[in-house]
Design a protein around this motif. Structure first.
Motif, PDB file in Angstrom:
ATOM      1  N   LEU A  85      43.783  65.041  19.585  1.00  0.00           N
ATOM      2  CA  LEU A  85      43.796  66.841  20.694  1.00  0.00           C
ATOM      3  C   LEU A  85      43.222  67.052  20.346  1.00  0.00           C
ATOM      4  O   LEU A  85      41.693  67.480  20.754  1.00  0.00           O
ATOM      5  N   LYS A  86      43.417  68.244  21.914  1.00  0.00           N
ATOM      6  CA  LYS A  86      42.315  69.332  22.433  1.00  0.00           C
ATOM      7  C   LYS A  86      43.200  70.535  21.887  1.00  0.00           C
ATOM      8  O   LYS A  86      44.306  70.782  21.890  1.00  0.00           O
ATOM      9  N   PRO A  87      41.968  71.004  22.852  1.00  0.00           N
ATOM     10  CA  PRO A  87      42.601  72.810  22.749  1.00  0.00           C
ATOM     11  C   PRO A  87      43.558  72.720  23.280  1.00  0.00           C
ATOM     12  O   PRO A  87      44.308  74.049  22.826  1.00  0.00           O
ATOM     13  N   GLU A  88      44.241  72.445  24.350  1.00  0.00           N
ATOM     14  CA  GLU A  88      44.934  72.938  25.241  1.00  0.00           C
ATOM     15  C   GLU A  88      46.439  72.145  24.224  1.00  0.00           C
ATOM     16  O   GLU A  88      47.434  72.393  24.971  1.00  0.00           O
ATOM     17  N   ASP A  89      46.828  71.239  23.474  1.00  0.00           N
ATOM     18  CA  ASP A  89      47.267  71.229  22.817  1.00  0.00           C
ATOM     19  C   ASP A  89      48.163  71.709  21.735  1.00  0.00           C
ATOM     20  O   ASP A  89      48.899  71.765  21.322  1.00  0.00           O
ATOM     21  N   THR A  90      47.596  73.586  21.660  1.00  0.00           N
ATOM     22  CA  THR A  90      47.832  74.147  20.321  1.00  0.00           C
ATOM     23  C   THR A  90      48.646  75.098  21.111  1.00  0.00           C
ATOM     24  O   THR A  90      49.120  75.229  22.372  1.00  0.00           O
ATOM     25  N   ALA A  91      49.640  74.956  20.162  1.00  0.00           N
ATOM     26  CA  ALA A  91      50.754  75.408  20.975  1.00  0.00           C
ATOM     27  C   ALA A  91      51.842  75.395  19.329  1.00  0.00           C
ATOM     28  O   ALA A  91      51.586  74.955  18.459  1.00  0.00           O
ATOM     29  N   VAL A  92      53.359  75.619  19.166  1.00  0.00           N
ATOM     30  CA  VAL A  92      54.256  75.996  18.241  1.00  0.00           C
ATOM     31  C   VAL A  92      54.989  74.755  18.670  1.00  0.00           C
ATOM     32  O   VAL A  92      55.164  74.908  19.984  1.00  0.00           O
ATOM     33  N   TYR A  93      55.091  73.675  17.418  1.00  0.00           N
ATOM     34  CA  TYR A  93      55.996  72.334  17.952  1.00  0.00           C
ATOM     35  C   TYR A  93      57.298  72.627  17.431  1.00  0.00           C
ATOM     36  O   TYR A  93      57.798  72.937  16.673  1.00  0.00           O
ATOM     37  N   TYR A  94      58.012  72.596  18.147  1.00  0.00           N
ATOM     38  CA  TYR A  94      59.759  72.136  17.948  1.00  0.00           C
ATOM     39  C   TYR A  94      60.449  70.928  17.959  1.00  0.00           C
ATOM     40  O   TYR A  94      59.536  70.111  19.393  1.00  0.00           O
ATOM     41  N   CYS A  95      61.128  70.315  16.760  1.00  0.00           N
ATOM     42  CA  CYS A  95      61.837  69.364  17.855  1.00  0.00           C
ATOM     43  C   CYS A  95      63.113  69.981  17.506  1.00  0.00           C
ATOM     44  O   CYS A  95      63.913  70.809  17.243  1.00  0.00           O
ATOM     45  N   ALA A  96      63.890  68.832  18.290  1.00  0.00           N
ATOM     46  CA  ALA A  96      65.390  68.807  18.417  1.00  0.00           C
ATOM     47  C   ALA A  96      66.111  67.854  18.679  1.00  0.00           C
ATOM     48  O   ALA A  96      66.012  66.656  18.751  1.00  0.00           O
ATOM     49  N   ALA A  97      67.344  68.340  18.718  1.00  0.00           N
ATOM     50  CA  ALA A  97      68.714  66.943  18.462  1.00  0.00           C
ATOM     51  C   ALA A  97      69.805  66.886  19.605  1.00  0.00           C
ATOM     52  O   ALA A  97      69.686  68.477  20.289  1.00  0.00           O
ATOM     53  N   SER A  98      69.857  65.969  20.052  1.00  0.00           N
ATOM     54  CA  SER A  98      70.615  65.811  21.642  1.00  0.00           C
ATOM     55  C   SER A  98      71.514  64.930  20.894  1.00  0.00           C
ATOM     56  O   SER A  98      71.186  63.977  20.709  1.00  0.00           O
ATOM     57  N   ALA A  99      72.851  65.662  21.325  1.00  0.00           N
ATOM     58  CA  ALA A  99      73.866  64.726  21.228  1.00  0.00           C
ATOM     59  C   ALA A  99      74.060  63.623  21.963  1.00  0.00           C
ATOM     60  O   ALA A  99      75.075  62.722  22.880  1.00  0.00           O
ATOM     61  N   ARG A 100      73.886  63.456  23.169  1.00  0.00           N
ATOM     62  CA  ARG A 100      73.277  62.518  24.217  1.00  0.00           C
ATOM     63  C   ARG A 100      72.875  61.609  24.583  1.00  0.00           C
ATOM     64  O   ARG A 100      72.147  61.654  23.837  1.00  0.00           O
ATOM     65  N   PHE A 101      73.422  60.271  25.096  1.00  0.00           N
ATOM     66  CA  PHE A 101      72.374  59.073  24.905  1.00  0.00           C
ATOM     67  C   PHE A 101      70.773  58.703  25.779  1.00  0.00           C
ATOM     68  O   PHE A 101      71.069  59.889  26.843  1.00  0.00           O
ATOM     69  N   GLY A 116      60.268  75.570  14.506  1.00  0.00           N
ATOM     70  CA  GLY A 116      58.739  75.088  15.409  1.00  0.00           C
ATOM     71  C   GLY A 116      57.638  74.921  13.723  1.00  0.00           C
ATOM     72  O   GLY A 116      57.774  75.775  12.698  1.00  0.00           O
ATOM     73  N   THR A 117      56.724  75.021  14.781  1.00  0.00           N
ATOM     74  CA  THR A 117      55.295  74.715  13.433  1.00  0.00           C
ATOM     75  C   THR A 117      54.138  74.558  14.095  1.00  0.00           C
ATOM     76  O   THR A 117      54.105  74.103  15.385  1.00  0.00           O
ATOM     77  N   GLN A 118      53.317  75.288  13.858  1.00  0.00           N
ATOM     78  CA  GLN A 118      52.067  75.812  15.038  1.00  0.00           C
ATOM     79  C   GLN A 118      51.516  75.181  14.422  1.00  0.00           C
ATOM     80  O   GLN A 118      50.699  74.177  13.118  1.00  0.00           O
ATOM     81  N   VAL A 119      50.931  74.672  15.689  1.00  0.00           N
ATOM     82  CA  VAL A 119      49.532  73.613  15.495  1.00  0.00           C
ATOM     83  C   VAL A 119      48.317  74.640  16.387  1.00  0.00           C
ATOM     84  O   VAL A 119      48.656  74.313  17.560  1.00  0.00           O
ATOM     85  N   THR A 120      47.014  74.450  16.167  1.00  0.00           N
ATOM     86  CA  THR A 120      45.960  75.083  16.569  1.00  0.00           C
ATOM     87  C   THR A 120      44.537  74.028  16.370  1.00  0.00           C
ATOM     88  O   THR A 120      44.426  73.099  15.416  1.00  0.00           O
ATOM     89  N   VAL A 121      44.346  73.893  17.646  1.00  0.00           N
ATOM     90  CA  VAL A 121      43.146  72.657  17.937  1.00  0.00           C
ATOM     91  C   VAL A 121      41.968  73.739  17.998  1.00  0.00           C
ATOM     92  O   VAL A 121      42.046  74.562  19.423  1.00  0.00           O
ATOM     93  N   SER A 122      40.948  73.372  17.762  1.00  0.00           N
ATOM     94  CA  SER A 122      39.476  74.372  17.817  1.00  0.00           C
ATOM     95  C   SER A 122      39.038  73.140  18.871  1.00  0.00           C
ATOM     96  O   SER A 122      38.485  72.487  18.348  1.00  0.00           O
ATOM     97  N   SER A 123      37.782  73.798  19.392  1.00  0.00           N
ATOM     98  CA  SER A 123      37.251  73.065  20.156  1.00  0.00           C
ATOM     99  C   SER A 123      35.948  73.588  19.654  1.00  0.00           C
ATOM    100  O   SER A 123      35.472  73.911  18.542  1.00  0.00           O
TER     101      SER A 123
END
Length: 123
Positions: A85-101, A116-123
């Motif tokens: 993991l890198k500091p630039e990966d810091t974000a709120v992460y969301y999962c999603a579902a699609s009915a498309r193929f 959403g779930t918060q991911v924080t990467v410190s340098s």
């Protein structure tokens, strides 16, 4: 489909986290799944996607070789293993579902979103 993401936290650069997203409601195996992230002041961006069977995956260039998406249809859960993991990966992460193929990369192609779930990467 209701989606519940968890597993975020604070980690040092170079560390690892595994996110999980549990689904309930309609048959989980009918949906392609994806992970997105949104950093402060930025648009939500695609991280990785997986087909309903798990046979096809796709990743954003920024995470290729570091992140792995997988799913367990028996447990109605999709995972995102994040390594190096890198500091630039810091974000709120969301999962999603699609009915498309297949795997989907655009937010508009997803029908259901988790909280959403918060991911924080410190340098």
């Amino acid at each position: 489909v209701q989606l519940q993401a968890c597993g975020g936290g604070l980690v040092q650069a170079g560390g690892s986290l595994r996110l999980s997203c549990a689904a309930s409601g309609r048959p989980f195996s009918s949906y392609a799944m994806g992970w997105f992230r949104q950093a402060p002041g930025k648009e939500r961006e695609f991280v990785g996607g997986i087909s309903w069977s798990g046979g096809t995956t796709s990743y954003a260039d920024s995470v290729k070789g570091r992140f792995t998406i997988s799913r367990d249809n028996a447990k109605n859960t999709v995972y995102l293993q994040m390594n190096s993991l890198k500091p630039e990966d810091t974000a709120v992460y969301y999962c999603a579902a699609s009915a498309r193929f297949g795997t989907r990369v655009a937010t508009r192609e997803y029908d259901y979103w988790g909280q959403g779930t918060q991911v924080t990467v410190s340098s």
